[in-house]
Design an enzyme around this catalytic site. Structure first.
Site: not given
Length: 636
Positions: A2, A286, A365
């Site tokens: 948040c 990617i 990650s």
């Protein structure tokens, strides 16, 4: 995950809190809320933007108020189920399933003593109606951000600096020392802030604001102490079990979770562990335009990502990075809050944007593994440098002369081995702390002095002294773990966690970092340096742990790069902008940067004599940040 904001004993605090919270809307598009309460002759206001991850119902809405406590909270508690069970056994009854309520009940029972019990990432503001006191708290390792400004006994705070700078306007001045630090590191260390008077709450600390205007500070966790305790450990660490347990806890969610998968060791390890708990989990990776990857001599990471995905049944999504960098550069500069010159932020933003479009709000990650387990090339290079010291000067000088004359690139490709050799020789003969600093920063003292206004020489020395003070603030005998500790205190929160938070939250996505976990950190510093770097191999302890689940071809593959083809971008897409900034930019015209020094860097890079791609990229990010600041985002 948040965004939080608020004011305490601040004039016009209610409308200001509303404006601060609105600026953070990207951090929490799923809902908003505000709380206010009288404090003596003044008031407190807490704002919140919600990204719903756990307990999606209204019982998880914030700010949350319970028994005279009000909380605006940004984060996740991965041990919330255990804390809930402990509190329930003591008679506490819960109305919902959110970790926010667990945190409130833990504070109600234990006060600040609850903080060392928390395992997760968090930054929060908690107001006690009975005492009229406001607490600001930040997690142990600095994963989540919290900025604040104190004035006349009042405080204004927010998850992002841009919110505060945008509202306080001309009352904030740019801190030239912070900008010098950003030139040195290509990021602003946690101990500094780009504006004078604004601060980042240090990791593992709390700040208490009292109704009489007094402000107290306290520390509930120390990374240095954890590292020193680890050095005294005499035993074996089951690292695989620790990391597997952390990864499982980081999957706690009421919405889908995916992973970053670069094909490197760290992301592959986490993805494999996550897939074991959640079969068919999605992962995002990617690739780059073929001509860019060739020019940069980048390894083919996609190949390895596909191997991991196939072996573990992962739903792999491949994203080609061919960004419109001229458009993305100012956008990322805005979202990163402070001048940060790591183009990996673009990768994170584009990956998370793609994941968000697919309905994914949470991603894992591998951030932090290199810092904790000595996985960067600089760690091995600094160890080799110790041996290089012993090579006679008569042997070293001819080698250095030859390397100095070698080009780092031709018109069609870059030469990574030459770049590495030049980089190594720039620090190999220096004392330990200076060599370590020089191995990962952008300039030595003389270069930095030549780059900035001569009147700022004392600020240059202050920045260099600060690095030395931080590096030496420990009592470790282990050289490798000294480097790991310095990285975990400076590089990790100052750069990697910062760009990860800002770039991914810009895409309204929560990223979790299972390696940056208090229990993984404890385990990491129980492992001696000679088990992290063995021979010419780094991160060996982590590789051995990963062999429990990953194939050897992934574990022992050449180190990948979560970066971008900078030299290609700088020589093609961004070349006109570089010329404009170097010759006519506001940094030059204001006198902060010296035109001649910048022109020399451009010439060296263009001739292939030196690799100045990263230097010039950061100058561009600093230029855009400075333009925004001078146009009214917060500076005189």
């Amino acid at each position: 995950m948040c965004g939080i904001a608020g004011t305490y004993l601040w004039p016009d605090g209610g409308p200001l809190t509303d404006r601060l919270t609105k600026t953070l809307a990207h951090r929490g598009p799923d809902g908003s809320g505000r709380y206010e309460h009288t404090v003596g002759a003044g008031s407190v206001h807490l704002g919140h933007r919600r990204l719903s991850i756990i307990d999606l119902s209204e019982t998880g809405a914030q700010p949350m108020v319970l028994d005279g406590l009000a909380l605006s909270y940004n984060g996740e508690l991965y041990n919330a189920p255990e804390l809930r069970a402990e509190l329930e056994s003591a008679g506490v009854r819960f109305r919902g399933t959110s970790d926010t309520e667990v945190l409130l009940q833990a504070w109600r029972r234990w006060g600040t003593d609850c903080l060392p019990k928390l395992r997760g990432m968090f930054a929060f503001a908690l107001f006690e109606e009975g005492t009229g006191e406001l607490f600001l708290v930040r997690d142990q390792l600095g994963i989540k951000p919290l900025f604040f400004v104190q004035r006349n006994g009042g405080v204004v705070f927010a998850s992002e600096l841009k919110a505060i700078a945008g509202e306080l306007g001309g009352s904030l001045q740019i801190d030239s020392g912070a900008l010098i630090a950003s030139l040195l590191y290509y990021w602003v260390p946690d101990s500094r802030c780009a504006y004078q008077g604004a601060e980042k709450l240090p990791p593992g600390t709390w700040l208490r604001c009292r109704p009489d205007g007094q402000v107290d500070r306290g520390r509930f966790w120390s990374l240095r102490e954890v590292a020193e305790e680890g050095a005294a450990f005499d035993g074996e660490v089951d690292l695989h079990s620790v990391i597997a347990e952390s990864t499982a806890k980081h999957l706690l969610s009421d919405v889908p979770v995916a992973t970053f998968l670069s094909g490197g060791l760290d992301s592959s390890y986490l993805t494999a562990l996550a897939a074991r708990s959640q079969p068919g989990i999605s992962a995002y990776t990617i690739g780059f335009r073929a001509e860019d990857a060739k020019f940069e001599a980048m390894p083919d990471d996609l190949k390895y990502a596909r191997i991991v995905a196939q072996q573990f049944g992962v739903d792999l999504h491949e994203i080609e990075i061919a960004p419109q960098v001229l458009d993305l550069l100012p956008k990322m500069t805005y979202h990163l809050d402070e001048p940060i010159g790591d183009p990996a932020a673009i990768n994170s933003f584009l990956i998370c944007s793609a994941a968000r479009e697919a309905g994914v709000k949470v991603m894992l990650s591998g951030m932090g593994a290199d810092e904790l387990f000595a996985g960067y090339r600089k760690h091995l290079a600094n160890l080799i440098a110790l041996r290089y010291h012993k090579v006679p000067g008569a042997v070293r000088r001819p080698v250095e002369s030859i390397v100095d004359r070698l080009p780092v690139a031709s018109a069609t490709r870059g030469y990574r081995s030459v770049r590495f050799a030049k980089r190594f020789l720039s620090f190999a003969g220096l004392p330990e702390e200076t060599a370590f600093r020089r191995s990962y920063t952008m300039y030595d003292r003389a270069e930095l002095l030549a780059l900035v206004n001569p009147d700022l020489a004392s600020s240059v020395d202050d920045v260099l002294t600060e690095h030395a003070d931080t590096y030496h603030d420990q009592a470790l005998d282990d050289f490798v773990n000294r480097m790991c500790l310095a990285d975990s205190r400076m590089f990790l929160p100052g750069l990697n966690l910062t760009y990860t938070d800002r770039s991914t939250m810009a895409a309204s996505t929560e990223v979790r970092t299972p390696f940056v976990d208090v229990e993984v950190v404890r385990a990491a510093f129980k492992i001696p340096g000679n088990k992290k770097i063995v021979g010419r191999a780094g991160k060996v302890a982590l590789k051995n742990a990963a062999l429990n689940i990953l194939p050897s071809e992934i574990v022992h593959r050449p180190k990948g790069l979560f970066s971008a083809p900078l030299r290609a971008w700088m020589s093609r897409d961004l070349a006109p902008l570089v010329r404009e900034v170097v010759n006519e930019g506001v940094l030059v015209s204001s006198g902060f940067l010296q035109r001649e020094a910048l022109q020399r860097m451009v010439a060296e890079d263009a001739a292939g004599q030196e690799d100045r791609g990263k230097h010039l990229w950061h100058v561009l990010t600093l230029e855009y940040w400075y333009r925004n600041a001078m146009s009214g985002a917060g500076a005189k």
